[in-house]
Design a protein around this motif. Structure first.
Motif, PDB file in Angstrom:
ATOM      1  N   MET A   1      14.863  -1.578   2.398  1.00  0.00           N
ATOM      2  CA  MET A   1      13.704   0.059   2.863  1.00  0.00           C
ATOM      3  C   MET A   1      12.455  -0.353   1.940  1.00  0.00           C
ATOM      4  SD  MET A   1      14.498   3.450   1.651  1.00  0.00           S
ATOM      5  CE  MET A   1      15.518   3.747   0.003  1.00  0.00           C
ATOM      6  N   PRO A   2      10.946  -0.380   2.780  1.00  0.00           N
ATOM      7  CA  PRO A   2       9.944  -0.470   2.002  1.00  0.00           C
ATOM      8  C   PRO A   2       9.483   0.918   0.340  1.00  0.00           C
ATOM      9  CG  PRO A   2       9.487  -0.679   3.935  1.00  0.00           C
ATOM     10  CD  PRO A   2      11.170  -0.664   3.852  1.00  0.00           C
ATOM     11  N   LEU A   3      10.062   0.946  -0.282  1.00  0.00           N
ATOM     12  CA  LEU A   3       8.922   2.278  -1.271  1.00  0.00           C
ATOM     13  C   LEU A   3       7.868   1.767  -2.339  1.00  0.00           C
ATOM     14  CD1 LEU A   3      13.259   2.336  -2.426  1.00  0.00           C
ATOM     15  CD2 LEU A   3      12.064   3.861  -1.673  1.00  0.00           C
ATOM     16  N   ILE A   4       7.182   3.011  -2.051  1.00  0.00           N
ATOM     17  CA  ILE A   4       6.346   2.899  -2.959  1.00  0.00           C
ATOM     18  C   ILE A   4       6.176   3.339  -4.336  1.00  0.00           C
ATOM     19  CG2 ILE A   4       3.611   3.391  -3.183  1.00  0.00           C
ATOM     20  CD1 ILE A   4       3.268   4.361  -0.749  1.00  0.00           C
ATOM     21  N   SER A   5       6.372   1.439  -5.520  1.00  0.00           N
ATOM     22  CA  SER A   5       6.929   1.898  -6.892  1.00  0.00           C
ATOM     23  C   SER A   5       6.448   1.894  -8.274  1.00  0.00           C
ATOM     24  CB  SER A   5       8.243   1.717  -6.561  1.00  0.00           C
ATOM     25  OG  SER A   5       8.937   1.575  -8.085  1.00  0.00           O
ATOM     26  N   PRO A   6       5.631   1.527  -9.031  1.00  0.00           N
ATOM     27  CA  PRO A   6       5.312   1.441  -9.802  1.00  0.00           C
ATOM     28  C   PRO A   6       5.177   1.142 -10.584  1.00  0.00           C
ATOM     29  CG  PRO A   6       5.369   3.569 -10.618  1.00  0.00           C
ATOM     30  CD  PRO A   6       6.320   3.370  -9.379  1.00  0.00           C
ATOM     31  N   ASP A   7       7.257   0.561 -10.441  1.00  0.00           N
ATOM     32  CA  ASP A   7       7.816  -0.646 -11.278  1.00  0.00           C
ATOM     33  C   ASP A   7       7.910  -1.712 -11.163  1.00  0.00           C
ATOM     34  OD1 ASP A   7       7.877   1.833 -13.467  1.00  0.00           O
ATOM     35  OD2 ASP A   7       9.496   2.315 -11.880  1.00  0.00           O
ATOM     36  N   ASP A   8       7.403  -1.666  -9.273  1.00  0.00           N
ATOM     37  CA  ASP A   8       7.507  -3.013  -8.168  1.00  0.00           C
ATOM     38  C   ASP A   8       6.955  -4.074  -9.386  1.00  0.00           C
ATOM     39  OD1 ASP A   8       5.508  -2.912  -6.671  1.00  0.00           O
ATOM     40  OD2 ASP A   8       6.934  -1.952  -5.548  1.00  0.00           O
ATOM     41  N   GLY A   9       5.787  -4.060  -9.113  1.00  0.00           N
ATOM     42  CA  GLY A   9       4.984  -5.016 -10.101  1.00  0.00           C
ATOM     43  C   GLY A   9       4.113  -5.942  -8.599  1.00  0.00           C
ATOM     44  N   HIS A  10       4.085  -5.533  -7.325  1.00  0.00           N
ATOM     45  CA  HIS A  10       4.175  -5.952  -6.269  1.00  0.00           C
ATOM     46  C   HIS A  10       2.712  -5.922  -5.910  1.00  0.00           C
ATOM     47  CE1 HIS A  10       8.449  -5.293  -4.380  1.00  0.00           C
ATOM     48  NE2 HIS A  10       8.829  -6.148  -5.055  1.00  0.00           N
ATOM     49  N   LEU A  11       2.660  -7.267  -5.657  1.00  0.00           N
ATOM     50  CA  LEU A  11       0.965  -7.845  -4.413  1.00  0.00           C
ATOM     51  C   LEU A  11       1.275  -6.954  -3.021  1.00  0.00           C
ATOM     52  CD1 LEU A  11      -1.802  -8.167  -4.768  1.00  0.00           C
ATOM     53  CD2 LEU A  11      -0.793 -10.323  -3.523  1.00  0.00           C
ATOM     54  N   THR A  12       0.123  -6.037  -2.520  1.00  0.00           N
ATOM     55  CA  THR A  12       0.558  -4.872  -1.509  1.00  0.00           C
ATOM     56  C   THR A  12      -0.812  -5.371  -0.792  1.00  0.00           C
ATOM     57  OG1 THR A  12       1.239  -3.280  -2.851  1.00  0.00           O
ATOM     58  CG2 THR A  12       0.730  -2.705  -0.105  1.00  0.00           C
ATOM     59  N   VAL A  13      -0.726  -5.633  -0.199  1.00  0.00           N
ATOM     60  CA  VAL A  13      -1.814  -6.065   1.094  1.00  0.00           C
ATOM     61  C   VAL A  13      -1.633  -4.800   2.095  1.00  0.00           C
ATOM     62  CG1 VAL A  13      -2.751  -7.661   3.178  1.00  0.00           C
ATOM     63  CG2 VAL A  13      -1.467  -8.851   0.666  1.00  0.00           C
ATOM     64  N   SER A  46       8.393  -6.609   2.142  1.00  0.00           N
ATOM     65  CA  SER A  46       8.136  -6.377   3.536  1.00  0.00           C
ATOM     66  C   SER A  46       6.712  -6.418   4.476  1.00  0.00           C
ATOM     67  CB  SER A  46       9.347  -5.048   3.007  1.00  0.00           C
ATOM     68  OG  SER A  46       7.434  -4.210   2.136  1.00  0.00           O
ATOM     69  N   SER A  47       6.797  -5.730   5.113  1.00  0.00           N
ATOM     70  CA  SER A  47       5.730  -5.645   6.071  1.00  0.00           C
ATOM     71  C   SER A  47       6.627  -4.242   6.613  1.00  0.00           C
ATOM     72  CB  SER A  47       5.730  -6.277   7.148  1.00  0.00           C
ATOM     73  OG  SER A  47       5.203  -7.406   6.326  1.00  0.00           O
ATOM     74  N   THR A  48       5.337  -3.093   6.453  1.00  0.00           N
ATOM     75  CA  THR A  48       5.444  -1.544   7.728  1.00  0.00           C
ATOM     76  C   THR A  48       4.351  -2.413   8.827  1.00  0.00           C
ATOM     77  OG1 THR A  48       6.795  -1.089   5.389  1.00  0.00           O
ATOM     78  CG2 THR A  48       5.581   0.153   7.232  1.00  0.00           C
ATOM     79  N   LEU A  49       4.739  -1.246   9.702  1.00  0.00           N
ATOM     80  CA  LEU A  49       3.519  -1.736  10.693  1.00  0.00           C
ATOM     81  C   LEU A  49       3.071  -0.516  10.870  1.00  0.00           C
ATOM     82  CD1 LEU A  49       1.483  -3.483  12.484  1.00  0.00           C
ATOM     83  CD2 LEU A  49       3.769  -3.541  14.504  1.00  0.00           C
ATOM     84  N   HIS A  50       2.007   0.219  10.752  1.00  0.00           N
ATOM     85  CA  HIS A  50       1.649   1.685  10.809  1.00  0.00           C
ATOM     86  C   HIS A  50      -0.317   1.946  12.703  1.00  0.00           C
ATOM     87  CE1 HIS A  50       2.550   2.180   7.064  1.00  0.00           C
ATOM     88  NE2 HIS A  50       1.969   3.474   7.209  1.00  0.00           N
ATOM     89  N   ALA A  51       0.617   2.359  13.737  1.00  0.00           N
ATOM     90  CA  ALA A  51      -0.334   2.693  14.205  1.00  0.00           C
ATOM     91  C   ALA A  51      -1.002   3.794  14.077  1.00  0.00           C
ATOM     92  CB  ALA A  51       0.810   3.350  15.596  1.00  0.00           C
ATOM     93  N   GLY A  52      -2.422   3.809  14.359  1.00  0.00           N
ATOM     94  CA  GLY A  52      -3.772   5.130  14.804  1.00  0.00           C
ATOM     95  C   GLY A  52      -3.456   5.946  15.731  1.00  0.00           C
ATOM     96  N   VAL A  53      -3.992   7.664  15.023  1.00  0.00           N
ATOM     97  CA  VAL A  53      -3.587   8.036  15.022  1.00  0.00           C
ATOM     98  C   VAL A  53      -5.017   9.049  16.234  1.00  0.00           C
ATOM     99  CG1 VAL A  53      -2.463  10.896  15.245  1.00  0.00           C
ATOM    100  CG2 VAL A  53      -1.259   8.714  13.758  1.00  0.00           C
ATOM    101  N   ASP A  54      -5.373   8.903  14.776  1.00  0.00           N
ATOM    102  CA  ASP A  54      -6.985   9.674  15.638  1.00  0.00           C
ATOM    103  C   ASP A  54      -8.161   9.154  16.079  1.00  0.00           C
ATOM    104  OD1 ASP A  54      -6.226  12.330  14.587  1.00  0.00           O
ATOM    105  OD2 ASP A  54      -7.517  12.090  12.590  1.00  0.00           O
ATOM    106  N   GLU A  55      -7.467   7.352  15.576  1.00  0.00           N
ATOM    107  CA  GLU A  55      -9.157   6.203  16.527  1.00  0.00           C
ATOM    108  C   GLU A  55      -8.040   5.315  16.657  1.00  0.00           C
ATOM    109  OE1 GLU A  55     -11.785   6.694  16.675  1.00  0.00           O
ATOM    110  OE2 GLU A  55     -12.585   8.801  15.766  1.00  0.00           O
ATOM    111  N   TYR A  61       1.537  -2.666   5.752  1.00  0.00           N
ATOM    112  CA  TYR A  61       1.373  -2.727   4.459  1.00  0.00           C
ATOM    113  C   TYR A  61       2.562  -4.123   4.229  1.00  0.00           C
ATOM    114  CZ  TYR A  61       3.017  -0.580   0.339  1.00  0.00           C
ATOM    115  OH  TYR A  61       3.175   0.368  -0.862  1.00  0.00           O
ATOM    116  N   ILE A  62       2.059  -4.542   3.884  1.00  0.00           N
ATOM    117  CA  ILE A  62       3.186  -6.030   3.262  1.00  0.00           C
ATOM    118  C   ILE A  62       3.358  -6.119   1.465  1.00  0.00           C
ATOM    119  CG2 ILE A  62       2.960  -8.197   3.607  1.00  0.00           C
ATOM    120  CD1 ILE A  62       0.965  -8.386   5.803  1.00  0.00           C
TER     121      ILE A  62
END
Length: 226
Positions: A1-13, A46-55, A61-62
């Motif tokens: 499960m993807p989490l945004i955590s300041p402790d993980d030390g991941h490179l986020t792309v 992990s990879s999390t795919l987002h679809a545009g709403v307004d545009e 998010y990898i």
């Protein structure tokens, strides 16, 4: 499960794609889902795919273990010969942004941390703020002042700032309950915001050289543990 955590030390792309039409957006989403579902790269988390709403557009998010693992992926023959040409064909613009998490804050109700999953109903706002390398640190310091006021704003869920590894940008990734509530916050007159918030916003604007923004819904996610 993807989490945004300041402790993980991941490179986020953040892989950002702007498309001219919704059908082209769907083509990018289909191609990205195939890549995500078949991902088996050393260091990929992990990879999390987002679809545009307004545009029209997409964001992937990898999370990666390290920059070296990501570079090995970028240098692969399949990525160079098939993936890159495909996305440049489908998208009007492509940005591959390497970042490190710099600050995160969330509403007290999110006691389990910040999740990014298609099962959630987050209205996600992503803003890329371009800046000069010599100004990135000050921009981050200005943006990442703890903000207790925003926790009282209806619809607020979380916001996170990421530092561009190359020093030329900052990414704001925020979650809101709905478009209506985010728009009410976004268009709130400056005089109705606390003085400290107004001062910080004014200082940040003076340090930004460019801005790219869109809103999204999470549509697909997979991690190496799935």
């Amino acid at each position: 499960m993807p989490l945004i955590s300041p402790d993980d030390g991941h490179l986020t792309v953040f892989n950002l794609f702007e498309t001219d039409t919704v059908p082209l957006q769907e083509d990018v989403l289909d191609a990205m889902r195939d890549i995500i579902d078949n991902a088996d790269y050393p260091g990929w988390i992990s990879s999390t795919l987002h679809a545009g709403v307004d545009e029209p557009g997409t964001v992937n998010y990898i999370q990666w273990r390290s920059a070296a693992d990501l570079q090995a992926r970028y240098e692969g023959q399949k990525f160079q010969r098939r993936t890159v040409p495909l996305f440049h064909k489908l998208a009007r613009t492509v940005r591959l942004l390497k970042t490190e998490l710099a600050f995160t804050q969330h509403h007290p109700s999110l006691d389990g941390g910040i999740e990014i999953l298609p099962q959630r109903d987050d209205y996600t706002v992503l803003i890329v703020l371009d800046t000069k390398p010599e100004d990135q640190r000050e921009l981050l310091d200005t943006l990442t002042e703890p903000d207790e006021w925003i926790k009282t704003v209806p619809g607020y869920r979380s916001h996170t700032y990421f530092r561009g590894v190359d020093g030329t940008f900052v990414v704001n990734y925020a979650q809101w309950e709905s478009k209506e509530l985010y728009d009410a916050f976004h268009t709130l007159p400056e005089e109705k915001r606390p003085a400290g918030i107004r001062n910080g916003r004014n200082r940040a604007r003076s340090l930004v050289t460019g801005r790219q923004a869109n809103t999204y819904r999470v549509t697909h996610s997979r991690s190496a543990k799935d």
